[in-house]
Design a protein around this motif. Structure first.
Motif, mmCIF file in Angstrom:
data_model
loop_
_atom_site.group_PDB
_atom_site.id
_atom_site.type_symbol
_atom_site.label_atom_id
_atom_site.label_comp_id
_atom_site.label_asym_id
_atom_site.label_seq_id
_atom_site.Cartn_x
_atom_site.Cartn_y
_atom_site.Cartn_z
ATOM 1 N N LEU A 53 -20.851 -0.418 26.169
ATOM 2 C CA LEU A 53 -19.883 0.661 26.361
ATOM 3 C C LEU A 53 -20.524 2.018 26.095
ATOM 4 N N ALA A 54 -21.342 2.098 25.068
ATOM 5 C CA ALA A 54 -22.034 3.357 24.764
ATOM 6 C C ALA A 54 -22.994 3.725 25.884
ATOM 7 N N GLN A 56 -22.759 2.933 29.044
ATOM 8 C CA GLN A 56 -21.996 3.389 30.204
ATOM 9 C C GLN A 56 -21.547 4.836 30.006
ATOM 10 N N ARG A 57 -21.129 5.149 28.798
ATOM 11 C CA ARG A 57 -20.717 6.515 28.493
ATOM 12 C C ARG A 57 -21.891 7.481 28.673
ATOM 13 N N ASP A 60 -22.724 8.088 32.333
ATOM 14 C CA ASP A 60 -21.784 9.002 32.994
ATOM 15 C C ASP A 60 -21.953 10.449 32.548
ATOM 16 N N SER A 61 -22.443 10.650 31.308
ATOM 17 C CA SER A 61 -22.437 12.003 30.749
ATOM 18 C C SER A 61 -23.818 12.632 30.602
ATOM 19 N N THR A 297 -23.998 7.465 19.653
ATOM 20 C CA THR A 297 -22.713 7.375 20.350
ATOM 21 C C THR A 297 -21.779 6.394 19.642
ATOM 22 N N ASP A 301 -18.260 7.442 17.129
ATOM 23 C CA ASP A 301 -16.949 7.106 17.691
ATOM 24 C C ASP A 301 -16.299 6.009 16.846
ATOM 25 N N LEU A 304 -15.751 2.594 18.722
ATOM 26 C CA LEU A 304 -17.009 1.900 19.022
ATOM 27 C C LEU A 304 -17.673 1.396 17.746
#
Length: 399
Positions: A53-54, A56-57, A60-61, A297, A301, A304
């Protein structure tokens, strides 16, 4: 001129050679208990969901692939330091702790070795006997005088008395390497009472501790495993800690770690960090960014971080259940008492007490692979094959 004519071949790394032998083995029931990576119930070293998940984040960023600087990602350094020492650490509040990101925990050890060699040139370094074999070569290659203190004896028992006696004889001011938890390769850890005694010797002999913290979360838990590093950071003005994210974040190939330095005050910390940046520049210039960004990340969070903490807890509990399961499976063979220590050890590794000859027989007769010293990676055990493993161990243990 034949420039390379005098270059000889060196023996391969024994663990990497074991990997190659395992891969070449066609036996359908082969079992790999050698290589030090966590494996799930399917035998896979899977990527934690929190990491995916991290990633993927980040995908995207992320807007740049530029260098991240000599000390690495500042947020990673801050959050990892808080994970190791606790967010309420007095040493952190006094701004006398700094992190330098490194290529894995091994890179942190090498940076520490070079720092000691260049800036504490008369100091020897003392390692447990036994210890992770790479400890030996890293410090020797850096030019340090390497000594040893007893830890686990020939009877496969932790010998705290002998350890303390030896530490009391170490030259004043030398460096002593200590395993924070999940001792590699033995799995035998010091109790809180033992740690307090070690701390008193360190104070009396004015030793510089270098705490190798490669398995945070794999022993008793994230907070519990940090007990000794936090104790030393609060009790001593100066301390080195190497931290690895390979095992607990599953970032083996991303080479993510850090060297943490506790200094007497902020000004001295800045002096030390300037030297570490200089040394790192000549070792790897700047560290790799991806793994550190993943860790930062996750730790930044709350959701997470909770997911990651739960996944790590499941890994730890699974390893503990594998330890208990193997000892139980040895009961019908009358060997549960002989191997009871396996349940008492912590982390992925176990000094089983099997001899080199018995390990050789396990490999040749049953295609069960472990290091010649008898060190087994417990996380490599298949819970569906406890009986098979126990029967093989019983067979080679027959006198």
């Amino acid at each position: 001129m034949n420039h390379f004519a005098s270059i000889a071949r060196v023996p391969g790394d024994p663990i990497l050679s074991l990997m190659e032998a395992y891969r070449a083995d066609s036996h359908p029931g082969k079992l790999d208990l050698g290589v030090g990576v966590y494996k799930d119930a399917q035998g896979l070293t899977a990527i934690p969901k929190a990491v995916k998940l991290a990633e993927q984040r980040l995908l995207d960023s992320e807007t740049t692939k530029s260098y991240i600087g000599g000390h690495g990602d500042p947020l990673f350094g801050q959050l990892l330091t808080e994970l190791v020492l606790g967010a309420d650490s007095q040493a952190l509040a006094e701004q006398r702790v700094g992190a330098t990101q490194t290529p894995g925990g091994t890179g942190a050890l090498r940076l520490a070795a070079d720092f000691i060699r260049h800036h504490l040139p008369t100091r020897g370094i003392w390692l447990s006997d036994p210890t992770w074999p790479i400890h030996e070569s890293i410090f020797a290659e850096a030019g340090l005088q390497v000594g040893h203190y007893p830890y686990v004896g020939a009877d496969n028992r932790l010998n705290v008395e002998a350890m303390l006696a030896a530490l009391n004889q170490i030259p004043q001011g030398d460096v002593v390497l200590l395993h924070a938890c999940c001792h590699n390769p033995t799995g035998f850890d010091l109790s809180h009472v033992d740690w307090l005694q070690v701390l008193e010797v360190v104070k009396a002999r004015e030793l510089l501790p270098l705490i190798d913290f490669a398995y945070q979360g794999f022993g008793e838990g994230l907070e519990q495993d940090a007990w000794a590093p936090r104790l030393f950071a609060e009790a001593l003005p100066e301390l080195l800690i190497t931290s690895s994210c390979s095992k607990n974040f599953g970032l083996y190939r991303e080479r993510t770690g850090a060297l943490l330095v506790c200094a007497r005050d902020t000004e001295k910390l800045l002096d030390i960090r300037s030297q570490l940046a200089f040394l790192a520049r000549n070792l790897w210039s700047t560290p790799p960014a991806h793994g550190a960004a993943v860790v930062a990340t996750i730790l930044a969070d709350p959701e997470l971080k909770m997911l990651w903490s739960d996944e790590l807890s499941n890994m730890r509990l699974r390893v503990a259940s594998l330890r208990d399961g193997l000892v139980t499976a040895l009961e019908p063979h009358g060997l549960a008492q002989r191997f009871a220590h396996i349940s008492q050890q912590r982390g992925m590794f176990s000094y089983t007490g099997l001899s080199p000859l018995q390990v050789k027989r396990l490999r040749e007769e049953f295609s069960i692979y472990m290091v010649g010293s008898g060190r087994a990676n417990v996380a490599g055990i298949d819970a569906e094959r406890f009986a098979q493993l126990a029967q093989a161990i019983a067979h080679v243990c027959v006198e």
